[in-house]
Write a protein that holds these residues in place. Structure first.
Motif, mmCIF file in Angstrom:
data_model
loop_
_atom_site.group_PDB
_atom_site.id
_atom_site.type_symbol
_atom_site.label_atom_id
_atom_site.label_comp_id
_atom_site.label_asym_id
_atom_site.label_seq_id
_atom_site.Cartn_x
_atom_site.Cartn_y
_atom_site.Cartn_z
ATOM 1 N N TYR A 110 -0.374 -6.727 7.058
ATOM 2 C CA TYR A 110 -1.643 -7.489 7.109
ATOM 3 C C TYR A 110 -1.394 -8.888 7.670
ATOM 4 N N ASP B 24 0.811 -1.223 0.000
ATOM 5 C CA ASP B 24 0.000 0.000 0.000
ATOM 6 C C ASP B 24 0.847 1.277 0.000
ATOM 7 N N GLY C 23 -2.103 -7.301 0.685
ATOM 8 C CA GLY C 23 -3.469 -7.027 1.115
ATOM 9 C C GLY C 23 -3.999 -8.054 2.095
#
Ligand code: GCU
Length: 613
Positions: A373, A209, A344
């Protein structure tokens, strides 16, 4: 801050009594717990330019534009457009194709599959920064080297493909038409970390990200809130405020256990604390992954987190989780799923759910820090974690810059993950060749780890030697490790499987031992006699024989077979079998389980009953 020092600062911004150092002087400390901050995602489609000759970075006489001629229209980071039809401009991001961010470039475009070199990325954005607030741009990971520019100004250079980094852009951001440009170079280098030779795909790009993070003028940059080493009722740690110019207070709250602790912070912005929590804590464990709502409040901000509390220590050959002996039923995994770089939450849930299905209470995240994550989900799902920096194989151990790079990657992963209960082991190396320089390099990394985190165990995946048929685990760095871990490939890279169960192992260390890797390849769906390599029966037999050998190893307290799923590797070329994949997975890259998966699952089920957890 003495105001008389202010006039020595070339550029500074005075906002309502706060003196803000110029962005470049401000400590670029890593922001952690980003998921609970005020963020704006920059994920999505970014324009890109493939630049193998780094035309956008060097002049034709190899002068670096951002040093010799920063405003040059030929420098790609200036995102220049023709002002009139006579002007010479030989690039245009807005007319260039796009790549998805986050994501590796290799599996998004066929012509980038093997690409190793520079690719420029560009993302435009508008932003309305509230008065007195500050703005940062944060990257989850960029492989391998990133040079970051905003509106033509260089923010910095980051090396290391698997750790987070950020830059303050308060004084550079505009309301409209900001252009964020990265020069990303994934070339493998002998003096990098990892070095040029790895058994995994060199996925290039902005692989995690990207976000903007807005903070108040004085904000909570960092904190550690964990059980103090050696206790199970004292919560201890530190808080670091950024931008502080006068004494401030912060309040740590953990409502569920009636903790409300006020902490005084001086102008340095740091404060350590201890909180007696009594006997109310419900300890985190794989069987009961309890997470508490924790908040840190200052006069400017309230930041939340979810933190588990547990103790992890060794006692002789035992690993004690919350004071009770635990056996690590593990599996290794790369950050890869279905032949691409995983990223993700969904990918994390898929990989960790497969580990739970196998019967694991522990995962070895090889050979580099995975995305946040993974750690947040391991906290929630109840999996203990081995985190590792890519000091892998033949690192340039005599090179000081290489050491500082490795040390920085260790600092970045510990800064990000030090509040995650799931993380129980920091690993400083994998299968590194023996030498005095390597011992010094690893010793210094181990010492550095201890300065950042006294609460977790330290290990490394070692190699062993064989003397008269006996496997010996006596690597010198074992003296400085809490856990002696080693990789062995009996029956795949040598050694006979039939007699494996009779093999002898020994170690001089009275410490817990983990077999951090064993395994063998199988092409999923290929069946035949167990004597024939590459079929599922061979892999199943290899597991059966190895497990009978491994369970006799003295001080054995953990196993993490290599590896959960097949993964891409440029070193594995056997047509029709490997086709560019390492096939040691218990599951194929198409999510198909192999026979050895079920053998391992049954083995862990039996083991869990033996340790009744
Ligand atoms: C080594 C190494 C792994 C590699 C594996 C293999 O032990 O740690 O990164 O993939 O063995 O050869 O398959």
């Amino acid at each position: 801050m003495q105001f008389k020092r202010a006039n020595r600062l070339k550029k500074c911004i005075v906002i309502s009594g706060f003196l803000l150092l110029p962005a470049l002087l401000m400590s670029q400390g890593l922001l952690m717990n980003t998921q609970n901050r005020v963020t704006t995602s920059l994920n999505g489609l970014w324009n890109y330019i493939v630049d193998p000759y780094e035309t956008g970075y060097y002049s034709f006489h190899a002068e670096i534009y951002d040093q010799k001629n920063p405003s040059s229209s030929a420098a790609f980071y200036n995102n220049y457009h023709q002002k009139n039809k006579a002007e010479l401009v030989e690039y245009d991001f807005d007319k260039s194709p796009v790549l998805k961010v986050p994501g590796d470039w290799n599996t998004q475009k066929e012509n980038l599959f093997y690409y190793e070199g520079t690719i420029w990325y560009k993302r435009s954005f508008d932003y309305n920064l509230k008065e007195n607030n500050r703005l940062f741009v944060y990257f989850g990971a960029v492989n391998y080297k990133a040079e970051v520019y905003l509106n033509g100004k260089k923010l910095g250079i980051h090396e290391g493909g698997f750790t987070s980094f950020n830059y303050e852009i308060t004084s550079l951001v505009k309301q409209k038409n900001n252009y964020l440009i990265l020069k990303v170079d994934n070339r493998r280098m002998k003096d990098a970390v990892p070095a040029a030779n790895t058994d995994w795909w060199n996925y290039g790009g902005i692989t995690r990200d990207v976000m903007l993070i807005e903070e108040p003028a004085v904000f909570v940059q960092d904190y550690s809130i964990q059980l103090k080493k050696g206790t199970n009722r004292t919560i201890a740690g530190f808080i670091k405020l950024n931008g502080i110019t006068k004494d401030e207070k912060a309040v740590i709250s953990i409502p569920e256990i009636n903790v409300e602790k006020e902490i005084q912070l001086t102008v340095g912005g740091n404060a350590v604390f201890e909180i007696e929590a009594g006997n109310q804590i419900s300890y985190w464990s794989p069987e009961s992954p309890k997470l508490y709502k924790v908040s840190v409040k200052t006069a400017y901000q309230l930041i939340h987190d979810e933190i588990g509390f547990r103790t992890i220590e060794t006692k002789g050959p035992d690993i004690l989780l919350n004071g009770k002996p635990v056996f690590l039923r593990g599996i290794c995994m790369h950050e890869e799923i279905n032949g691409r770089r995983a990223n993700g939450k969904a990918d994390a849930v898929k990989l960790l759910s497969l580990s739970k299905e196998l019967g694991c209470n522990y995962v070895r995240l090889a050979h580099y820090p995975h995305s946040e994550y993974m750690l947040r989900m391991a906290d929630k799902m109840g999996l203990m974690v081995w985190e590792e920096i890519p000091v892998y194989w033949t690192i340039d151990f005599t090179n000081r810059a290489t050491y500082l790079n490795a040390q920085n990657q260790l600092t970045e992963v510990i800064t990000r993950d030090k509040n995650r209960a799931s993380v129980i082991i920091w690993s400083v190396a994998n299968e590194t060749p023996l030498s005095e320089a390597r011992n010094t390099f690893l010793h210094d990394l181990i010492s550095h780890t201890k300065t950042l985190d006294t609460t977790r165990l330290i290990s490394a995946a070692l190699l062993t030697r064989n003397e008269k048929g006996v496997g010996i685990i006596d690597d010198k760095i074992g003296e400085w490790l809490d856990i002696i871990s080693f990789n062995q490939y009996r029956g795949w890279y040598g050694g006979d499987l039939a007699t494996a169960p009779d093999a002898k192992w020994t170690t001089p260390y009275n410490k817990p031992v983990i077999v951090s890797e064993f395994g063998g390849d199988a092409k999923q769906g290929l069946h035949g006699p167990k004597e024939e390599r590459w079929n599922e029966e061979f892999q199943e037999y290899l597991y059966q024989q190895n497990l009978q050998m491994i369970e006799k190893i003295p001080n054995l307290r953990g196993i993490s077979p290599w590896i959960l799923t097949d993964f891409r590797s440029p070193r594995r070329m056997l047509p029709g079998i490997q086709d560019g994949f390492n096939r040691k997975g218990l599951v194929s890259d198409k999510d198909k389980k192999k026979k050895a998966f079920f053998l391992m699952q049954a083995y862990y089920k039996k083991l869990a009953l033996q340790y009744n957890r």
